[in-house]
Write a protein that holds these residues in place. Structure first.
Motif, PDB file in Angstrom:
ATOM      1  N   LEU A   2       0.815  -1.206   0.000  1.00 18.56           N
ATOM      2  CA  LEU A   2       0.000   0.000   0.000  1.00 18.56           C
ATOM      3  C   LEU A   2       0.856   1.267   0.000  1.00 18.56           C
ATOM      4  O   LEU A   2       0.508   2.252  -0.626  1.00 18.56           O
ATOM      5  CB  LEU A   2      -0.935  -0.007   1.215  1.00 18.56           C
ATOM      6  CG  LEU A   2      -1.945   1.133   1.302  1.00 18.56           C
ATOM      7  CD1 LEU A   2      -2.866   1.113   0.083  1.00 18.56           C
ATOM      8  CD2 LEU A   2      -2.774   1.000   2.554  1.00 18.56           C
ATOM      9  N   ILE A   3       1.991   1.219   0.676  1.00 17.35           N
ATOM     10  CA  ILE A   3       2.844   2.408   0.790  1.00 17.35           C
ATOM     11  C   ILE A   3       3.395   2.840  -0.574  1.00 17.35           C
ATOM     12  O   ILE A   3       3.319   4.019  -0.909  1.00 17.35           O
ATOM     13  CB  ILE A   3       3.969   2.170   1.815  1.00 17.35           C
ATOM     14  CG1 ILE A   3       3.358   2.078   3.210  1.00 17.35           C
ATOM     15  CG2 ILE A   3       4.997   3.301   1.763  1.00 17.35           C
ATOM     16  CD1 ILE A   3       4.346   1.706   4.280  1.00 17.35           C
ATOM     17  N   PRO A   4       3.925   1.925  -1.405  1.00 20.16           N
ATOM     18  CA  PRO A   4       4.404   2.378  -2.719  1.00 20.16           C
ATOM     19  C   PRO A   4       3.280   2.943  -3.582  1.00 20.16           C
ATOM     20  O   PRO A   4       3.487   3.918  -4.299  1.00 20.16           O
ATOM     21  CB  PRO A   4       4.999   1.126  -3.348  1.00 20.16           C
ATOM     22  CG  PRO A   4       5.353   0.251  -2.206  1.00 20.16           C
ATOM     23  CD  PRO A   4       4.320   0.540  -1.153  1.00 20.16           C
ATOM     24  N   ILE A   5       2.092   2.370  -3.490  1.00 24.69           N
ATOM     25  CA  ILE A   5       0.978   2.877  -4.289  1.00 24.69           C
ATOM     26  C   ILE A   5       0.606   4.283  -3.835  1.00 24.69           C
ATOM     27  O   ILE A   5       0.402   5.178  -4.654  1.00 24.69           O
ATOM     28  CB  ILE A   5      -0.232   1.916  -4.197  1.00 24.69           C
ATOM     29  CG1 ILE A   5       0.113   0.595  -4.894  1.00 24.69           C
ATOM     30  CG2 ILE A   5      -1.468   2.531  -4.821  1.00 24.69           C
ATOM     31  CD1 ILE A   5      -0.915  -0.488  -4.697  1.00 24.69           C
ATOM     32  N   ALA A   6       0.512   4.483  -2.527  1.00 24.87           N
ATOM     33  CA  ALA A   6       0.189   5.807  -1.995  1.00 24.87           C
ATOM     34  C   ALA A   6       1.297   6.800  -2.337  1.00 24.87           C
ATOM     35  O   ALA A   6       1.021   7.955  -2.680  1.00 24.87           O
ATOM     36  CB  ALA A   6      -0.018   5.730  -0.486  1.00 24.87           C
ATOM     37  N   GLY A   7       2.540   6.357  -2.249  1.00 25.03           N
ATOM     38  CA  GLY A   7       3.664   7.233  -2.582  1.00 25.03           C
ATOM     39  C   GLY A   7       3.640   7.651  -4.032  1.00 25.03           C
ATOM     40  O   GLY A   7       3.856   8.821  -4.359  1.00 25.03           O
ATOM     41  N   ILE A   8       3.365   6.710  -4.910  1.00 22.06           N
ATOM     42  CA  ILE A   8       3.314   7.030  -6.337  1.00 22.06           C
ATOM     43  C   ILE A   8       2.149   7.974  -6.610  1.00 22.06           C
ATOM     44  O   ILE A   8       2.269   8.915  -7.399  1.00 22.06           O
ATOM     45  CB  ILE A   8       3.220   5.736  -7.173  1.00 22.06           C
ATOM     46  CG1 ILE A   8       4.558   4.994  -7.105  1.00 22.06           C
ATOM     47  CG2 ILE A   8       2.872   6.048  -8.620  1.00 22.06           C
ATOM     48  CD1 ILE A   8       4.557   3.633  -7.739  1.00 22.06           C
ATOM     49  N   SER A   9       1.009   7.753  -5.950  1.00 18.43           N
ATOM     50  CA  SER A   9      -0.142   8.647  -6.135  1.00 18.43           C
ATOM     51  C   SER A   9       0.198  10.061  -5.672  1.00 18.43           C
ATOM     52  O   SER A   9      -0.120  11.036  -6.357  1.00 18.43           O
ATOM     53  CB  SER A   9      -1.341   8.133  -5.353  1.00 18.43           C
ATOM     54  OG  SER A   9      -1.732   6.872  -5.814  1.00 18.43           O
ATOM     55  N   MET A  10       0.862  10.162  -4.534  1.00 21.18           N
ATOM     56  CA  MET A  10       1.235  11.484  -4.029  1.00 21.18           C
ATOM     57  C   MET A  10       2.243  12.152  -4.960  1.00 21.18           C
ATOM     58  O   MET A  10       2.168  13.355  -5.208  1.00 21.18           O
ATOM     59  CB  MET A  10       1.803  11.368  -2.619  1.00 21.18           C
ATOM     60  CG  MET A  10       0.742  11.067  -1.583  1.00 21.18           C
ATOM     61  SD  MET A  10       1.324  10.789   0.110  1.00 21.18           S
ATOM     62  CE  MET A  10       2.718  11.847   0.278  1.00 21.18           C
ATOM     63  N   LEU A  11       3.158  11.385  -5.494  1.00 18.79           N
ATOM     64  CA  LEU A  11       4.131  11.943  -6.426  1.00 18.79           C
ATOM     65  C   LEU A  11       3.451  12.411  -7.703  1.00 18.79           C
ATOM     66  O   LEU A  11       3.831  13.432  -8.277  1.00 18.79           O
ATOM     67  CB  LEU A  11       5.205  10.904  -6.738  1.00 18.79           C
ATOM     68  CG  LEU A  11       6.200  10.632  -5.610  1.00 18.79           C
ATOM     69  CD1 LEU A  11       7.134   9.491  -5.999  1.00 18.79           C
ATOM     70  CD2 LEU A  11       6.989  11.870  -5.278  1.00 18.79           C
ATOM     71  N   ALA A  12       2.460  11.666  -8.149  1.00 22.17           N
ATOM     72  CA  ALA A  12       1.729  12.071  -9.353  1.00 22.17           C
ATOM     73  C   ALA A  12       1.005  13.396  -9.114  1.00 22.17           C
ATOM     74  O   ALA A  12       1.023  14.286  -9.971  1.00 22.17           O
ATOM     75  CB  ALA A  12       0.743  10.978  -9.756  1.00 22.17           C
TER      76      ALA A  12
END
Length: 111
Positions: A2-12
């Motif tokens: 979940l953390i990489p997905i949330a991180g990628i979403s925040m970066l986007a």
């Protein structure tokens, strides 16, 4: 997971915000350049206009333009750092080659 997905979403989202800010700064620089061209044209058309006032306005416009160019440079740097961070997150999200997550569960034959 979940953390990489949330991180990628925040970066986007961050990337989109930076992109919009860059577009806004570019528009502002274009407006300043247009105002500068207008001032230069007025000076050519009407030489009796106070050259001192026009010079002060020109200096202020040039200062504003330099400030905006500096901000755009910083934003471009932040954008490149964001891309590097995004790539780093993607690499961390990939399992390592040759890594077997079930290796600790394999039973070894008893002797």
């Amino acid at each position: 997971m979940l953390i990489p997905i949330a991180g990628i979403s925040m970066l986007a989202v961050l990337f989109m915000v930076l992109w919009q800010a860059l577009a806004q700064h570019t528009t502002t620089i274009n407006r300043i350049q247009q105002r500068l061209a207008d001032l230069e044209q007025r000076l050519e058309e009407n030489p009796s206009v106070s050259s001192k006032l026009l010079e002060q306005q020109l200096q202020q416009l040039q200062t504003n333009q330099r400030d905006l160019e500096d901000r755009i440079g910083r934003m471009a740097q932040q954008q490149s750092e964001l891309i590097e961070l995004k790539q780093s997150l993607r690499q961390q999200a990939r399992p390592a080659e040759g890594f077997d997550p079930f290796q600790s569960f394999k039973l070894e034959p008893s002797r």
